[in-house]
Design an enzyme around this catalytic site. Sequence first.
Site, PDB file in Angstrom:
ATOM      1  N   GLY A  10       8.702  -1.446  -1.901  1.00  0.00           N
ATOM      2  CA  GLY A  10       8.713  -1.679  -0.454  1.00  0.00           C
ATOM      3  C   GLY A  10      10.131  -1.865   0.062  1.00  0.00           C
ATOM      4  O   GLY A  10      11.082  -1.968  -0.724  1.00  0.00           O
ATOM      5  N   GLN A  11      10.265  -1.928   1.372  1.00  0.00           N
ATOM      6  CA  GLN A  11      11.594  -2.071   1.995  1.00  0.00           C
ATOM      7  C   GLN A  11      12.297  -3.320   1.480  1.00  0.00           C
ATOM      8  O   GLN A  11      13.436  -3.288   1.028  1.00  0.00           O
ATOM      9  CB  GLN A  11      11.462  -2.219   3.512  1.00  0.00           C
ATOM     10  CG  GLN A  11      10.755  -1.103   4.223  1.00  0.00           C
ATOM     11  CD  GLN A  11      10.886  -1.290   5.721  1.00  0.00           C
ATOM     12  OE1 GLN A  11      11.855  -0.828   6.308  1.00  0.00           O
ATOM     13  NE2 GLN A  11       9.937  -1.961   6.344  1.00  0.00           N
ATOM     14  N   LEU A  36      -2.921  -5.996  -6.148  1.00  0.00           N
ATOM     15  CA  LEU A  36      -3.198  -7.322  -5.588  1.00  0.00           C
ATOM     16  C   LEU A  36      -4.633  -7.472  -5.080  1.00  0.00           C
ATOM     17  O   LEU A  36      -5.041  -8.552  -4.691  1.00  0.00           O
ATOM     18  CB  LEU A  36      -2.208  -7.648  -4.470  1.00  0.00           C
ATOM     19  CG  LEU A  36      -0.754  -7.837  -4.883  1.00  0.00           C
ATOM     20  CD1 LEU A  36       0.096  -8.248  -3.695  1.00  0.00           C
ATOM     21  CD2 LEU A  36      -0.618  -8.881  -5.989  1.00  0.00           C
ATOM     22  N   ALA A  59       2.590  -6.387   0.342  1.00  0.00           N
ATOM     23  CA  ALA A  59       1.638  -6.704   1.417  1.00  0.00           C
ATOM     24  C   ALA A  59       0.969  -5.417   1.863  1.00  0.00           C
ATOM     25  O   ALA A  59       1.466  -4.311   1.586  1.00  0.00           O
ATOM     26  CB  ALA A  59       2.373  -7.345   2.604  1.00  0.00           C
ATOM     27  N   TYR A  60      -0.158  -5.577   2.539  1.00  0.00           N
ATOM     28  CA  TYR A  60      -0.792  -4.437   3.214  1.00  0.00           C
ATOM     29  C   TYR A  60      -0.164  -4.432   4.606  1.00  0.00           C
ATOM     30  O   TYR A  60      -0.501  -5.261   5.448  1.00  0.00           O
ATOM     31  CB  TYR A  60      -2.312  -4.657   3.277  1.00  0.00           C
ATOM     32  CG  TYR A  60      -3.055  -3.476   3.848  1.00  0.00           C
ATOM     33  CD1 TYR A  60      -3.772  -2.622   3.010  1.00  0.00           C
ATOM     34  CD2 TYR A  60      -3.035  -3.208   5.219  1.00  0.00           C
ATOM     35  CE1 TYR A  60      -4.447  -1.527   3.531  1.00  0.00           C
ATOM     36  CE2 TYR A  60      -3.704  -2.119   5.742  1.00  0.00           C
ATOM     37  CZ  TYR A  60      -4.413  -1.292   4.900  1.00  0.00           C
ATOM     38  OH  TYR A  60      -5.074  -0.202   5.419  1.00  0.00           O
ATOM     39  N   TYR A  98       6.283 -13.945   1.966  1.00  0.00           N
ATOM     40  CA  TYR A  98       6.751 -13.522   3.296  1.00  0.00           C
ATOM     41  C   TYR A  98       5.575 -13.379   4.245  1.00  0.00           C
ATOM     42  O   TYR A  98       4.514 -12.856   3.882  1.00  0.00           O
ATOM     43  CB  TYR A  98       7.514 -12.193   3.198  1.00  0.00           C
ATOM     44  CG  TYR A  98       8.719 -12.324   2.311  1.00  0.00           C
ATOM     45  CD1 TYR A  98       9.944 -12.742   2.820  1.00  0.00           C
ATOM     46  CD2 TYR A  98       8.602 -12.125   0.932  1.00  0.00           C
ATOM     47  CE1 TYR A  98      11.041 -12.930   1.981  1.00  0.00           C
ATOM     48  CE2 TYR A  98       9.690 -12.317   0.089  1.00  0.00           C
ATOM     49  CZ  TYR A  98      10.903 -12.711   0.622  1.00  0.00           C
ATOM     50  OH  TYR A  98      11.975 -12.912  -0.208  1.00  0.00           O
ATOM     51  N   TYR A 124      -4.268  -7.491  10.882  1.00  0.00           N
ATOM     52  CA  TYR A 124      -3.121  -7.693   9.982  1.00  0.00           C
ATOM     53  C   TYR A 124      -2.590  -9.125  10.153  1.00  0.00           C
ATOM     54  O   TYR A 124      -2.394  -9.849   9.180  1.00  0.00           O
ATOM     55  CB  TYR A 124      -2.039  -6.657  10.308  1.00  0.00           C
ATOM     56  CG  TYR A 124      -0.685  -6.939   9.708  1.00  0.00           C
ATOM     57  CD1 TYR A 124      -0.439  -6.706   8.363  1.00  0.00           C
ATOM     58  CD2 TYR A 124       0.360  -7.442  10.492  1.00  0.00           C
ATOM     59  CE1 TYR A 124       0.812  -6.966   7.809  1.00  0.00           C
ATOM     60  CE2 TYR A 124       1.610  -7.710   9.948  1.00  0.00           C
ATOM     61  CZ  TYR A 124       1.823  -7.466   8.615  1.00  0.00           C
ATOM     62  OH  TYR A 124       3.064  -7.735   8.070  1.00  0.00           O
TER      63      TYR A 124
HETATM   64  N1  LIG Z   1       7.680  -4.216   7.965  1.00  0.00           N
HETATM   65  C1  LIG Z   1       7.733  -5.091   8.949  1.00  0.00           C
HETATM   66  O1  LIG Z   1       8.113  -4.772  10.094  1.00  0.00           O
HETATM   67  C2  LIG Z   1       7.379  -6.544   8.713  1.00  0.00           C
HETATM   68  C3  LIG Z   1       7.396  -7.429   9.796  1.00  0.00           C
HETATM   69  C4  LIG Z   1       7.068  -8.766   9.575  1.00  0.00           C
HETATM   70  C5  LIG Z   1       6.748  -9.200   8.308  1.00  0.00           C
HETATM   71  N2  LIG Z   1       6.722  -8.308   7.269  1.00  0.00           N
HETATM   72  C6  LIG Z   1       6.363  -8.819   5.937  1.00  0.00           C
HETATM   73  O2  LIG Z   1       7.493  -8.675   5.085  1.00  0.00           O
HETATM   74  C7  LIG Z   1       7.073  -8.398   3.753  1.00  0.00           C
HETATM   75  C8  LIG Z   1       7.746  -7.132   3.236  1.00  0.00           C
HETATM   76  O3  LIG Z   1       7.406  -6.047   4.089  1.00  0.00           O
HETATM   77  P1  LIG Z   1       7.954  -4.560   3.846  1.00  0.00           P
HETATM   78  O4  LIG Z   1       8.240  -3.981   5.186  1.00  0.00           O
HETATM   79  O5  LIG Z   1       9.014  -4.564   2.809  1.00  0.00           O
HETATM   80  O6  LIG Z   1       6.635  -3.865   3.273  1.00  0.00           O
HETATM   81  P2  LIG Z   1       6.442  -2.378   2.727  1.00  0.00           P
HETATM   82  O7  LIG Z   1       7.708  -1.619   2.778  1.00  0.00           O
HETATM   83  O8  LIG Z   1       5.230  -1.829   3.392  1.00  0.00           O
HETATM   84  O9  LIG Z   1       6.111  -2.628   1.180  1.00  0.00           O
HETATM   85  C9  LIG Z   1       4.920  -3.223   0.785  1.00  0.00           C
HETATM   86  C10 LIG Z   1       4.854  -3.208  -0.719  1.00  0.00           C
HETATM   87  O10 LIG Z   1       3.569  -3.728  -1.101  1.00  0.00           O
HETATM   88  C11 LIG Z   1       3.024  -2.883  -2.104  1.00  0.00           C
HETATM   89  N3  LIG Z   1       1.560  -2.952  -2.123  1.00  0.00           N
HETATM   90  C12 LIG Z   1       0.698  -2.511  -1.187  1.00  0.00           C
HETATM   91  N4  LIG Z   1      -0.574  -2.694  -1.611  1.00  0.00           N
HETATM   92  C13 LIG Z   1      -0.489  -3.258  -2.842  1.00  0.00           C
HETATM   93  C14 LIG Z   1      -1.448  -3.665  -3.804  1.00  0.00           C
HETATM   94  N5  LIG Z   1      -2.766  -3.531  -3.607  1.00  0.00           N
HETATM   95  N6  LIG Z   1      -0.996  -4.202  -4.957  1.00  0.00           N
HETATM   96  C15 LIG Z   1       0.314  -4.330  -5.209  1.00  0.00           C
HETATM   97  N7  LIG Z   1       1.265  -3.960  -4.335  1.00  0.00           N
HETATM   98  C16 LIG Z   1       0.873  -3.418  -3.172  1.00  0.00           C
HETATM   99  C17 LIG Z   1       3.514  -1.505  -1.704  1.00  0.00           C
HETATM  100  O11 LIG Z   1       3.361  -0.642  -2.798  1.00  0.00           O
HETATM  101  P3  LIG Z   1       3.123   0.929  -2.514  1.00  0.00           P
HETATM  102  O12 LIG Z   1       4.334   1.388  -1.792  1.00  0.00           O
HETATM  103  O13 LIG Z   1       2.959   1.502  -3.880  1.00  0.00           O
HETATM  104  O14 LIG Z   1       1.883   0.985  -1.674  1.00  0.00           O
HETATM  105  C18 LIG Z   1       4.964  -1.816  -1.342  1.00  0.00           C
HETATM  106  O15 LIG Z   1       5.773  -1.900  -2.483  1.00  0.00           O
HETATM  107  C19 LIG Z   1       5.538  -8.327   3.807  1.00  0.00           C
HETATM  108  O16 LIG Z   1       5.009  -9.579   3.481  1.00  0.00           O
HETATM  109  C20 LIG Z   1       5.247  -8.033   5.267  1.00  0.00           C
HETATM  110  O17 LIG Z   1       3.969  -8.504   5.657  1.00  0.00           O
HETATM  111  C21 LIG Z   1       7.038  -6.996   7.441  1.00  0.00           C
END
Ligand SMILES: NC(=O)c1ccc[n+]([C@@H]2O[C@H](COP(=O)([O-])OP(=O)(O)OC[C@H]3O[C@@H](n4cnc5c(N)ncnc54)[C@H](OP(=O)(O)O)[C@@H]3O)[C@@H](O)[C@H]2O)c1
Length: 293
Positions: A10-11, A36, A59-60, A98, A124
């Site tokens: 993920g990012q 997860l 996260a999803y 997070y 979400y």
């Molecule tokens: N993105 C945003 O704008 C934002 C805003 C506020 C808070 N957040 C929070 O910040 C955190 C990081 O977000 P991010 O943007 O880095 O997320 P992201 O890029 O969407 O990455 C999510 C990661 O979770 C993995 N994942 C998804 N389903 C899974 C499962 N069933 N088992 C194990 N791993 C799984 C994904 O793997 P795959 O790639 O293989 O699916 C990916 O590595 C999260 O908690 C998110 O809720 C994000």
Amino acid sequence: MRILLIGTTGQLGWELNRSLNVLGEVAAFDYPEIDLEHPEMIRDLIRRVQPRLVVNAAAYTAVDKAEVEQDRAWKINAIAPGILAEEAERLKAVCIHYSTDYVFNGQKREPYVETDETGPINFYGRSKLEGEHLVQNADGAYVILRTSWVYSLRQQGGFVNKVLEWARQREVLRIVEDQVGSPTWARMLAELTASLVARGGGQLYDYVSSGRGIYHAAGSGGLSRLEWARAILRYDLHPEQQRVKKLEPAFSSEFPTPAARPLYSVLNCERFEKTFDLRIPGWEESLQLAMGG
Ligand SMILES: NC(=O)c1ccc[n+]([C@@H]2O[C@H](COP(=O)([O-])OP(=O)(O)OC[C@H]3O[C@@H](n4cnc5c(N)ncnc54)[C@H](OP(=O)(O)O)[C@@H]3O)[C@@H](O)[C@H]2O)c1
């Protein structure tokens, strides 16, 4: 120190994998090696790795899809973090998780603080809020970092890359002006996390126990998506490739999505800065660095 990191593609997880490895040996896992959705896989992994620190960047995050894949989103965002925190506590390990600005309803007009009432307006947000509760219920040494509008230039479909791409294709871009938030560079958040861990040093468990709780950690300041797009174009390293001549304000209602978004979700991060004696850079400073300027 052995660190278990989940969600490394993920990012945020990708950056954490790089920022944490100067603090200890990182055991990094992602889907499908760890899914997860399955509690027994989570328990098994933690018992096998025996970490002193568990960092959950997985996260999803598909906000619209979560409206239809509710069961899946709930298992990943609500149930799994609770199990991670529970298992971490069994080992007297620290848990860093997070959460999101989407736990708020977006009605406020000044930056949200940690004690503000939550009230998610999409599934979400509801699932992430329950994840916060379950991590807290595990009663261990935990830190929950609520963040917002996470971006990374590595993410192809992310807002920054989309704006750069649109600017090379079109003369006029219509971008929403009525969504205001705090853009957060994934690398900055990873560095904040690593610095927090470093503060704890050899007494990490006690250090985190004494300050356990929810903290806001996002790019400092707030702006609309339209202003963000303007800034992205300003820091574009190749402005000569841009065709765009005009950015026009649009309303969210013009782009209906299955999940509602809070219109205002700027986070006040002073509690994090004071507690951990760290500085959160302004969103613009981070954006400039992220874009190589
Ligand atoms: N993105 C945003 O704008 C934002 C805003 C506020 C808070 N957040 C929070 O910040 C955190 C990081 O977000 P991010 O943007 O880095 O997320 P992201 O890029 O969407 O990455 C999510 C990661 O979770 C993995 N994942 C998804 N389903 C899974 C499962 N069933 N088992 C194990 N791993 C799984 C994904 O793997 P795959 O790639 O293989 O699916 C990916 O590595 C999260 O908690 C998110 O809720 C994000």
